[in-house]
Every structure is written in structure tokens, then in C-alpha cells.
Design a protein around this motif. Sequence first.
Motif, PDB file in Angstrom:
ATOM      1  N   ALA A  14      32.088 -55.135 -45.133  1.00  0.00           N
ATOM      2  CA  ALA A  14      31.334 -55.023 -43.734  1.00  0.00           C
ATOM      3  C   ALA A  14      31.774 -56.028 -42.723  1.00  0.00           C
ATOM      4  N   GLY A  15      32.405 -57.034 -43.177  1.00  0.00           N
ATOM      5  CA  GLY A  15      33.091 -57.948 -42.281  1.00  0.00           C
ATOM      6  C   GLY A  15      33.892 -57.356 -41.372  1.00  0.00           C
ATOM      7  N   VAL A  16      34.876 -56.874 -42.103  1.00  0.00           N
ATOM      8  CA  VAL A  16      36.161 -56.198 -41.225  1.00  0.00           C
ATOM      9  C   VAL A  16      35.342 -55.172 -40.190  1.00  0.00           C
ATOM     10  N   LEU A  17      34.700 -54.291 -40.729  1.00  0.00           N
ATOM     11  CA  LEU A  17      34.069 -53.465 -40.003  1.00  0.00           C
ATOM     12  C   LEU A  17      33.458 -53.943 -38.402  1.00  0.00           C
ATOM     13  N   ALA A  18      32.739 -54.988 -38.928  1.00  0.00           N
ATOM     14  CA  ALA A  18      32.208 -55.852 -37.677  1.00  0.00           C
ATOM     15  C   ALA A  18      33.083 -56.395 -36.774  1.00  0.00           C
ATOM     16  N   VAL A  73      44.727 -51.798 -41.105  1.00  0.00           N
ATOM     17  CA  VAL A  73      44.588 -50.654 -41.974  1.00  0.00           C
ATOM     18  C   VAL A  73      45.903 -50.376 -42.796  1.00  0.00           C
ATOM     19  N   VAL A  74      46.826 -50.160 -42.171  1.00  0.00           N
ATOM     20  CA  VAL A  74      48.184 -49.966 -42.696  1.00  0.00           C
ATOM     21  C   VAL A  74      48.716 -51.033 -43.695  1.00  0.00           C
ATOM     22  N   ASN A  75      48.291 -52.479 -43.213  1.00  0.00           N
ATOM     23  CA  ASN A  75      48.579 -53.468 -44.316  1.00  0.00           C
ATOM     24  C   ASN A  75      47.422 -53.337 -45.483  1.00  0.00           C
ATOM     25  N   ARG A  76      46.313 -53.206 -45.124  1.00  0.00           N
ATOM     26  CA  ARG A  76      45.505 -53.213 -46.300  1.00  0.00           C
ATOM     27  C   ARG A  76      45.675 -52.291 -47.550  1.00  0.00           C
ATOM     28  N   TYR A 100      33.193 -43.813 -36.484  1.00  0.00           N
ATOM     29  CA  TYR A 100      33.399 -45.446 -36.007  1.00  0.00           C
ATOM     30  C   TYR A 100      34.067 -45.528 -35.047  1.00  0.00           C
ATOM     31  N   HIS A 101      35.308 -44.957 -34.669  1.00  0.00           N
ATOM     32  CA  HIS A 101      36.079 -45.231 -33.397  1.00  0.00           C
ATOM     33  C   HIS A 101      35.114 -44.778 -32.279  1.00  0.00           C
TER      34      HIS A 101
END
Lengths: 195, 195
Positions: A69-73, A92-95, A137-138
Amino acid sequence: MRQNPARRAALLDAAIEVLAREGARGLTFRAVDAEAAVPVGTATNYFSSRDELFMQVGLRFYERLEPDAGVLAAGLAGPRDRDRVTELMHDVVNRVSAFRSGYLALLELRLESTRRPALRELLSERIRADVDANIRYHEEAGLPGDATTVVLLYMALNWLILERLTLPDVFPEDGIHDLVTDVVERVLPGPGRSG
Amino acid sequence: MRQNPARRAALLDAAIEVLAREGARGLTFRAVDAEAAVPVGTATNYFSSRDELFMQVGLRFYERLEPDAGVLAAGLAGPRDRDRVTELMHDVVNRVSAFRSGYLALLELRLESTRRPALRELLSERIRADVDANIRYHEEAGLPGDATTVVLLYMALNWLILERLTLPDVFPEDGIHDLVTDVVERVLPGPGRSG
DNA sequence: TTGACACCACTTCAGCCGTAGTACTATGTT
DNA sequence: AACATAGTACTACGGCTGAAGTGGTGTCAA
């Protein structure tokens, strides 16, 4: 059919490693047992069939990769311009790339789903939901671009990751960063600059 | 090590089918024999090792998909605008998609190359050469866009094909055509119109 | 004591490899 | 024309590996 959830998760994580390392055909109860370092027969006790195992692995992958949730926020903070999108895409690509065995396992599942209708259905729904969630989301974040933009980013970046993880010499590692940037710049009709 | 080239090609084609249908681990000498409807032991006589078999299949794929000179020449006719590119991309996507087993086999090879260094090297070179050839062709034909354009098209369309061939329900078949068009329109800074 | 879980042993079965050995065919020779 | 040879096609056998499934034993806690 045992219930212990921690053990079940450990078995599924082991299954992901096996899938990535040995391929779909190598995913056997025994192999999972061995990878998870549990006694032979354990996986058999947790999954009723191989088909069942395949499907649960598919779900497990998304469980593990699901955004905190942290990343999303964090995505909702700051300006909503193209640079923001670029940044998010790098993340995203790196994760995803960092979870190499998981991504390779998912590719194996994709190919295996060619032979397992139940798996195919499950994966289709899961992935369709994922794409839709990204689009939503976008849009809700007010980031530039529409649904098509998101789909194009999804396609190009997925292939980029695939290439990176399977044949790293085709696009050398030190060019990846720029390539991600290029993708976003070309796909997003640039508001601001044009080069 | 037998030499009969027709028979060798037939065996490799059979191997492609096996790869697509059974996965990398299912590619055994026996399976190839069975698929090609030749006596057990034939494949063993034509390929010195399983590794060798994998590599020759990789090459065979490109042999079969290699553009006919006719198609290539056709690309050089007519106007060199974005619509032309769109048309070419539709052609490519359809041509590749039509060779379903071949494309799936290549994906299996990609994943297998994770475990076989020699195969990885061979595939990397082959694919890099393919990308470069596309770039060169694009440039020499005077089509709009630069090398980056070609790479982006390569990435997005490859994933599109992958999705189409493995999980056709994610992007329904009747939306594929428009999706290809979208890809080109967004990736190519449109000379002419902007929507 | 009962039930859920963990662990182990044994049996059965299927698939593949490699090789050895046989049969066929074409080619060139005398 | 008969024959020898080499390359190729086909068959069969022996042995090995690895997986599945099942049933049985041990352990801990309610």
C-alpha cells in the motif's frame, strides 16, 4: 489436505523456485518437497493434484508481487506529469525484475496454461484484473495518458523484462534504464517537451 | 550422425511441434521420433545430444519464419508513411501468430536457455541479428521513425503476440487489429494527424 | 483418547537413453 | 552381370532414473 498456511506458503514459494529452475515439467510433488526441505510426501498432503498445485502457484505469484500500500500511496503524491510516469515505470520494471524466479515461473505457467484449461482461465482472469487495476489506478491518479497508454506500457515493458531475464545480452543491462525512459516518452504524447 | 537434409528438417519441424505441445522437458529423442512418425532411434542418429537438438531447433525456427524476398520487396513499394508501417506491422503480427507452434516453441527455448549457456548464446545472437536487421530494413526503406521506434514496436508487438497465443482471453481476438494500429500510432510521432 | 499433522518406507509404474545388431539401397568395381 | 561396400533405416533389449501413491508410525495438543 493439510491447512497450515505458513507451510503452504513455503511450499508454494518453493514451487516457484522449482518452476523457474526446472521448468513446468519439473514441477513435481517430490521436487517441491526437496526445494522446501521438507520430508517427501508433504506437498502431496497439501495439494490434491498437480493441476491444483499449478493454479495455487499462479495466485501465490500475485500475492507476493502485489504492491505494498505504501508504494501505491507514493504514486499519488507529487506532480502528475510524464516524468512521474517514467519514475513509476522504472519502479515497476525494477521491482518485477528483482523477483526473477517469480517472473520466470509465471512465464512457465503461461506456457503450461496452453495445456491446462483450468489454469488458463485462472491466469486470464488474474491478468485481466491486473491490467484493469493498472488502468484504474492510472486514471484515478490523474496521470497523463488513457487506457490505451497503460496497455501499451504494459506490453512493451513486459517484453523488456522478459528479454532482460531470459536473454540479457540482447539488450545490455546498462541500456535498460534508457529504454524504459524511451518507452514512456514515445508512448505518452509528451506534454512539455517533444524530444 | 546422418546427413539427409530433408529428413533432418522434418525431424526439426517435429521437434517444434513437440516443444510447443509438451514443453522443453518433453523434447526427447523418442518424442521427436514419434511426432515425425519415424522409427525410434532416428533422432538419435541425427543429433549428437539433446543440447544439439535444442540449438538446431532454434535455427530452424528462423529458417521457417524468414521473410520471403517477395514480402520484403513489397515493403519497399508505395508511400513511406505511417500507414505503411501499420500495414507492415499487421502483416508481421499475423504471419508470426499463424505459426503458433513455432512461436510457442521459441518461448520454450527462451526459458530453456536459462539452463543452457550454449543455447542462450545462440539465441541471443540470432535475436540481436534479427532486431538489427529490422532496424536496418526500416531505415533503408525510408520508413518513418528511428531505431528506437523499431525496438519499441518489436517489444510491444512481441508481447501482444505472446498474450494472444497463450491467454487469448486477456485481449480478445477482435480487438487485436485495433491494438496493433494503436501501437503504431502511439509509438510513431504521427506525421499528419495527431489523434 | 482422539484427531490433526509430520514424517518415512515400500511398491509400482512409466519413460528415456544408449547401444548393438539387422535389413535395405545405392554406388562403384571387376 | 554379379558383387562388395558404405551410408542409411529400422528394431529390440537392458538398465536406469524418477515419480506416484499408499499405508503406517510418531508426536503433540485439545
